[in-house]
Scaffold this motif. Structure first.
Motif, PDB file in Angstrom:
ATOM      1  N   LYS A 152       0.830  -1.205   0.000  1.00 33.59           N
ATOM      2  CA  LYS A 152       0.000   0.000   0.000  1.00 33.59           C
ATOM      3  C   LYS A 152       0.861   1.250   0.000  1.00 33.59           C
ATOM      4  N   ARG A 153       1.890   1.245   0.823  1.00 31.33           N
ATOM      5  CA  ARG A 153       2.798   2.388   0.887  1.00 31.33           C
ATOM      6  C   ARG A 153       3.482   2.595  -0.456  1.00 31.33           C
ATOM      7  N   ARG A 154       3.848   1.503  -1.079  1.00 31.67           N
ATOM      8  CA  ARG A 154       4.493   1.556  -2.392  1.00 31.67           C
ATOM      9  C   ARG A 154       3.577   2.187  -3.432  1.00 31.67           C
ATOM     10  N   GLU A 155       2.299   1.858  -3.405  1.00 31.91           N
ATOM     11  CA  GLU A 155       1.341   2.425  -4.351  1.00 31.91           C
ATOM     12  C   GLU A 155       1.194   3.932  -4.154  1.00 31.91           C
ATOM     13  N   ILE A 156       1.146   4.386  -2.892  1.00 32.34           N
ATOM     14  CA  ILE A 156       1.003   5.816  -2.611  1.00 32.34           C
ATOM     15  C   ILE A 156       2.217   6.585  -3.120  1.00 32.34           C
ATOM     16  N   ILE A 157       3.393   6.038  -2.879  1.00 29.58           N
ATOM     17  CA  ILE A 157       4.615   6.679  -3.389  1.00 29.58           C
ATOM     18  C   ILE A 157       4.584   6.727  -4.911  1.00 29.58           C
ATOM     19  N   GLY A 158       4.109   5.650  -5.539  1.00 27.36           N
ATOM     20  CA  GLY A 158       4.010   5.606  -6.992  1.00 27.36           C
ATOM     21  C   GLY A 158       3.101   6.691  -7.539  1.00 27.36           C
ATOM     22  N   LEU A 159       1.986   6.956  -6.851  1.00 29.61           N
ATOM     23  CA  LEU A 159       1.062   8.007  -7.285  1.00 29.61           C
ATOM     24  C   LEU A 159       1.725   9.389  -7.180  1.00 29.61           C
ATOM     25  N   TYR A 161       4.925   9.910  -7.530  1.00 30.39           N
ATOM     26  CA  TYR A 161       5.850   9.961  -8.663  1.00 30.39           C
ATOM     27  C   TYR A 161       5.121  10.323  -9.958  1.00 30.39           C
ATOM     28  N   MET A 162       3.920   9.770 -10.135  1.00 25.22           N
ATOM     29  CA  MET A 162       3.155  10.061 -11.354  1.00 25.22           C
ATOM     30  C   MET A 162       2.786  11.543 -11.426  1.00 25.22           C
ATOM     31  N   THR A 163       2.452  12.141 -10.281  1.00 26.85           N
ATOM     32  CA  THR A 163       2.127  13.566 -10.250  1.00 26.85           C
ATOM     33  C   THR A 163       3.345  14.413 -10.592  1.00 26.85           C
ATOM     34  N   LEU A 164       4.491  14.060 -10.017  1.00 26.13           N
ATOM     35  CA  LEU A 164       5.714  14.793 -10.324  1.00 26.13           C
ATOM     36  C   LEU A 164       6.112  14.622 -11.786  1.00 26.13           C
ATOM     37  N   SER A 165       5.829  13.451 -12.347  1.00 22.71           N
ATOM     38  CA  SER A 165       6.140  13.240 -13.763  1.00 22.71           C
ATOM     39  C   SER A 165       5.275  14.145 -14.632  1.00 22.71           C
ATOM     40  N   ALA A 166       4.023  14.355 -14.211  1.00 22.74           N
ATOM     41  CA  ALA A 166       3.132  15.253 -14.963  1.00 22.74           C
ATOM     42  C   ALA A 166       3.693  16.666 -14.989  1.00 22.74           C
ATOM     43  N   LEU A 167       4.197  17.134 -13.852  1.00 25.26           N
ATOM     44  CA  LEU A 167       4.792  18.469 -13.795  1.00 25.26           C
ATOM     45  C   LEU A 167       6.043  18.541 -14.660  1.00 25.26           C
ATOM     46  N   GLY A 168       6.875  17.504 -14.600  1.00 22.43           N
ATOM     47  CA  GLY A 168       8.084  17.499 -15.407  1.00 22.43           C
ATOM     48  C   GLY A 168       7.791  17.510 -16.895  1.00 22.43           C
ATOM     49  N   PHE A 169       6.850  16.673 -17.328  1.00 21.76           N
ATOM     50  CA  PHE A 169       6.520  16.605 -18.753  1.00 21.76           C
ATOM     51  C   PHE A 169       5.797  17.864 -19.234  1.00 21.76           C
ATOM     52  N   SER A 170       4.974  18.459 -18.374  1.00 19.07           N
ATOM     53  CA  SER A 170       4.292  19.692 -18.767  1.00 19.07           C
ATOM     54  C   SER A 170       5.296  20.822 -18.953  1.00 19.07           C
ATOM     55  N   THR A 171       6.284  20.887 -18.069  1.00 16.64           N
ATOM     56  CA  THR A 171       7.341  21.889 -18.218  1.00 16.64           C
ATOM     57  C   THR A 171       8.149  21.630 -19.484  1.00 16.64           C
ATOM     58  N   MET A 172       8.401  20.350 -19.762  1.00 18.48           N
ATOM     59  CA  MET A 172       9.097  19.987 -21.004  1.00 18.48           C
ATOM     60  C   MET A 172       8.293  20.447 -22.220  1.00 18.48           C
ATOM     61  N   SER A 173       6.973  20.215 -22.199  1.00 20.32           N
ATOM     62  CA  SER A 173       6.127  20.611 -23.322  1.00 20.32           C
ATOM     63  C   SER A 173       6.167  22.122 -23.531  1.00 20.32           C
ATOM     64  N   GLN A 200       9.196   5.088 -12.838  1.00 14.99           N
ATOM     65  CA  GLN A 200       9.132   4.598 -11.469  1.00 14.99           C
ATOM     66  C   GLN A 200       7.681   4.453 -11.031  1.00 14.99           C
ATOM     67  N   GLY A 201       6.868   5.470 -11.346  1.00 14.81           N
ATOM     68  CA  GLY A 201       5.467   5.435 -10.939  1.00 14.81           C
ATOM     69  C   GLY A 201       4.673   4.341 -11.618  1.00 14.81           C
ATOM     70  N   LEU A 202       4.956   4.092 -12.894  1.00 13.05           N
ATOM     71  CA  LEU A 202       4.244   3.051 -13.630  1.00 13.05           C
ATOM     72  C   LEU A 202       4.462   1.676 -13.005  1.00 13.05           C
ATOM     73  N   GLN A 203       5.639   1.472 -12.447  1.00 15.37           N
ATOM     74  CA  GLN A 203       5.946   0.179 -11.858  1.00 15.37           C
ATOM     75  C   GLN A 203       5.440   0.058 -10.428  1.00 15.37           C
ATOM     76  N   MET A 204       5.094   1.190  -9.815  1.00 16.45           N
ATOM     77  CA  MET A 204       4.676   1.165  -8.413  1.00 16.45           C
ATOM     78  C   MET A 204       3.183   1.410  -8.229  1.00 16.45           C
ATOM     79  N   ALA A 205       2.597   2.263  -9.072  1.00 16.61           N
ATOM     80  CA  ALA A 205       1.199   2.651  -8.893  1.00 16.61           C
ATOM     81  C   ALA A 205       0.278   1.764  -9.717  1.00 16.61           C
ATOM     82  N   PRO A 206      -0.930   1.463  -9.214  1.00 19.12           N
ATOM     83  CA  PRO A 206      -1.912   0.736 -10.013  1.00 19.12           C
ATOM     84  C   PRO A 206      -2.315   1.558 -11.229  1.00 19.12           C
ATOM     85  N   ALA A 207      -2.732   0.888 -12.297  1.00 19.72           N
ATOM     86  CA  ALA A 207      -3.031   1.569 -13.558  1.00 19.72           C
ATOM     87  C   ALA A 207      -4.129   2.619 -13.390  1.00 19.72           C
ATOM     88  N   GLY A 208      -5.202   2.295 -12.652  1.00 21.05           N
ATOM     89  CA  GLY A 208      -6.324   3.226 -12.506  1.00 21.05           C
ATOM     90  C   GLY A 208      -5.946   4.520 -11.818  1.00 21.05           C
TER      91      GLY A 208
END
Length: 338
Positions: free
Chosen positions: A34-41, A43-55, A274-282
């Motif tokens: 469960k803790r791993r999934e929360i950390i993964g989520l 990471y996914m949020t931070l990836s969104a910020l990184g990719f949006s800045t890249m865009s 990292q997030g894809l491997q830790m967070a559930p798809a939904g």
């Protein structure tokens, strides 16, 4: 536009079937999972910020450089940083033999998706290109049901179809909505082609995501970044010389913008894989919604691109339907595991 070597932590599905990772993984305790999934989520949020800045950086660079050249610059920076990361973490950058062909395939489809997305960014408002590319999660759900045997219900199908309606609203083709400048047919077709590229790029990203899920913890997330960068370095120059004209940076500002594209992409790529491997798809899909939010904010406050009612409506439909699919998958997963 995902690698890890350390084996650890469990997967949700422990049965041996098509959705099982290529390399076996030990089961872990539920609290750790469960803790791993929360950390993964996160990471996914931070990836969104990184990719949006890249865009945003791609959009600003697009006035000076062709899209394939921007991809090439990003790839060089990403590859150097990822190889250094592997050296620091004492990880084999080529991964384990059993997953190398999948890593190459993930790098190939990811590169195609990235090239298509970068082109659409240079031709469309940032928010519109991001919204169309955001169809990736819907395509991922469809592809995962085919390739990995994940469930895809009638509800998911309705949501996916609604997302396509949202794309029509965002793209606003003149043969449906009409236009104020009927003589400018070239510009209209060029814009629709950019929308098509973003759509095709979303499909390629879906293939890449499903491949990452297939590999699972069989490769360190940094290894995914290495393969992505190396494949991009090979492919992007081909497109640059075949379809576009390379342009040399003229000053430190242009060099700096290309450097920012690579740095923000590297950060986003690391967090995403990292997030894809830790967070559930939904839930992971829900976190990626932030891409659209950041794109609209950057477009309005930095690029001064103000979306019309059609773009806002289309974006709302896509975000809501993609979110509904994610929530439905969460509910279905919890119901299955009761």
């Amino acid at each position: 536009m995902s690698n890890r070597e350390p084996q650890g932590s469990a997967t949700i599905n422990i049965h041996t079937n098509e959705s099982s990772p290529l390399l076996p993984k030990p089961q872990s305790l539920q609290p750790d999972h469960k803790r791993r999934e929360i950390i993964g989520l996160g990471y996914m949020t931070l990836s969104a910020l990184g990719f949006s800045t890249m865009s945003l950086c791609v959009k600003l660079s697009g006035t000076s450089f062709p899209s394939f050249e921007i991809v090439f610059a990003r790839s060089i920076i990403q590859t150097i940083l990822s190889i250094l990361g592997c050296a620091i973490l004492k990880i084999n950058p080529f991964g384990q033999p059993g997953v190398r062909k999948w890593l190459l395939f993930r790098g190939f489809v990811g590169t195609l998706g990235l090239c298509l997305f970068f082109y659409s960014i240079t031709q469309l408002p940032l928010a519109d290109a991001t919204v169309v590319f955001f169809l990736g999660p819907a395509f991922t759900a469809i592809l995962a049901s085919i390739a990995l045997g994940e469930p895809f219900s009638l509800f998911d199908g309705i949501c996916a179809l609604s997302c396509m309606i949202g794309v029509v609203l965002v793209s606003k083709p003149q043969f449906i909505f009409g236009g104020e400048t009927p003589t400018d047919d070239t510009t209209e077709w060029k814009r629709l082609f950019a929308v098509f590229c973003a759509l095709l790029g979303a499909m390629m990203s879906a293939v890449a995501y499903v491949t990452v899920r297939k590999i699972g913890r069989g490769a360190h997330f940094m290894v995914h970044v290495v393969y992505f960068g190396l494949v991009s370095i090979v492919i992007s120059p081909i497109g640059m010389f075949l379809f576009q004209n390379p342009v040399m940076p003229q000053d430190s500002g242009e060099y700096g913008m290309l450097l920012l594209v690579g740095l923000t992409a590297f950060i986003g790529q690391c967090f995403l894989n990292q997030g894809l491997q830790m967070a559930p798809a939904g839930p992971g899909t829900l976190m990626r919604m932030n891409d659209v939010v950041f794109a609209f904010l950057f477009g309005i406050f930095i690029l001064h691109e103000y979306p019309d009612i059609y773009s806002i409506s289309g974006a709302s439909i896509i975000v809501l339907m993609t979110s509904a699919m994610g929530i439905h998958k969460i509910y279905s997963h919890q119901k299955t595991n009761r």
